[in-house]
Design a protein around this motif. Structure first.
Motif, PDB file in Angstrom:
ATOM      1  N   ARG A   1       0.849  -1.191   0.000  1.00  0.00           N
ATOM      2  CA  ARG A   1       0.000   0.000   0.000  1.00  0.00           C
ATOM      3  C   ARG A   1       0.884   1.239   0.000  1.00  0.00           C
TER       4      ARG A   1
ATOM      5  N   THR B   1      -4.096  -8.766   5.105  1.00  0.00           N
ATOM      6  CA  THR B   1      -3.340  -7.513   5.115  1.00  0.00           C
ATOM      7  C   THR B   1      -2.577  -7.435   6.430  1.00  0.00           C
TER       8      THR B   1
ATOM      9  N   ASP C   1      -0.182  -4.865   8.671  1.00  0.00           N
ATOM     10  CA  ASP C   1       0.243  -3.465   8.767  1.00  0.00           C
ATOM     11  C   ASP C   1       1.707  -3.362   9.185  1.00  0.00           C
ATOM     12  N   THR C   2       2.164  -2.132   9.385  1.00  0.00           N
ATOM     13  CA  THR C   2       3.574  -1.891   9.697  1.00  0.00           C
ATOM     14  C   THR C   2       3.977  -2.350  11.093  1.00  0.00           C
TER      15      THR C   2
ATOM     16  N   PRO D   1       6.208  -7.442   9.460  1.00  0.00           N
ATOM     17  CA  PRO D   1       5.748  -6.721   8.276  1.00  0.00           C
ATOM     18  C   PRO D   1       6.784  -6.704   7.155  1.00  0.00           C
TER      19      PRO D   1
ATOM     20  N   VAL E   1       2.768  -1.577   4.657  1.00  0.00           N
ATOM     21  CA  VAL E   1       1.559  -2.393   4.677  1.00  0.00           C
ATOM     22  C   VAL E   1       1.584  -3.250   3.424  1.00  0.00           C
ATOM     23  N   SER E   2       1.358  -4.538   3.598  1.00  0.00           N
ATOM     24  CA  SER E   2       1.406  -5.458   2.463  1.00  0.00           C
ATOM     25  C   SER E   2       0.358  -6.540   2.659  1.00  0.00           C
ATOM     26  N   ARG E   3       0.251  -7.427   1.686  1.00  0.00           N
ATOM     27  CA  ARG E   3      -0.685  -8.547   1.759  1.00  0.00           C
ATOM     28  C   ARG E   3       0.064  -9.856   1.578  1.00  0.00           C
TER      29      ARG E   3
END
Length: 192
Positions: free
Chosen positions: A81, A132, A134-135, A169, A178-180
């Motif tokens: 993201r 998802t 997050d950081t 993360p 932020v990644s998936r």
């Protein structure tokens, strides 16, 4: 002189009694020190290669809460993201990892209950859940990316939401992003 020696001996005994007991623990998934039922220090986590040999997949410092080492991964683009909130694909310094590696994650993923409707209809296959992270390593927005129906999608989603927040993360450079991550859940009927 004798008094100083006895005092030194008593102090040493006191330290050894009050010092927390650390025990080396080794499992199929990893090894490291345990103290009062908690992982401490650097733990090594293992993976199995295609040829069946066991290798160190990651080292995680549980005391400092940071990844120390990870085995190289495929150089592909990962969903990240951007600052504007849009999703794009980017090269990452490292993707999302689960603390303890795939072996540790598999222990949570195996908590599937085969849906009665799926068993009655002989539905088998793989459900892919996207998560998802997050950081801060917190998981959210678990969604079915690829489903097979008959209650399997809902069951995979239930289990995915129960996975503890032990995620590392993704990073681009030294910055967490932020990644998936896509997590596969396999539904296979016994003996078929």
């Amino acid at each position: 002189m004798k008094h100083a020696f006895l005092l030194s001996l008593a102090f040493g005994l006191l330290l050894s009694i009050s010092a927390p007991a650390q025990k080396l623990r080794k499992t199929a998934a990893g090894s490291g020190l345990m103290e009062k039922g908690e992982k401490v220090g650097v733990w090594e986590y293992y993976a199995t290669t295609r040829d069946g040999s066991q290798v160190i997949a990651q080292k995680y410092d549980h005391s400092a809460g940071r990844l120390v080492f990870f085995r190289p991964f495929d150089d592909v683009l990962y969903p990240v993201r951007t600052a504007s909130g849009e999703w794009s694909r980017a090269r990452v310094t490292h993707p999302i990892f689960f603390i303890g590696g795939d072996t540790e994650l598999a222990g949570y993923m195996s908590r599937l209950s085969y849906p009665a409707a799926a068993a009655a209809k002989n539905v088998q296959g793989r459900v892919i859940i996207t998560i998802t992270v997050d950081t801060l390593g917190q998981a959210s927005n678990q969604q079915v990316l690829l489903g097979i129906g008959a209650g399997c999608d809902e069951e995979a989603l239930r289990v995915a939401r129960g996975i503890p927040d032990q995620w590392i993360p993704a990073r681009v450079g030294s910055r967490a992003v932020v990644s998936r991550i896509d997590v596969p859940f396999t539904f296979r009927l016994a003996g078929r």
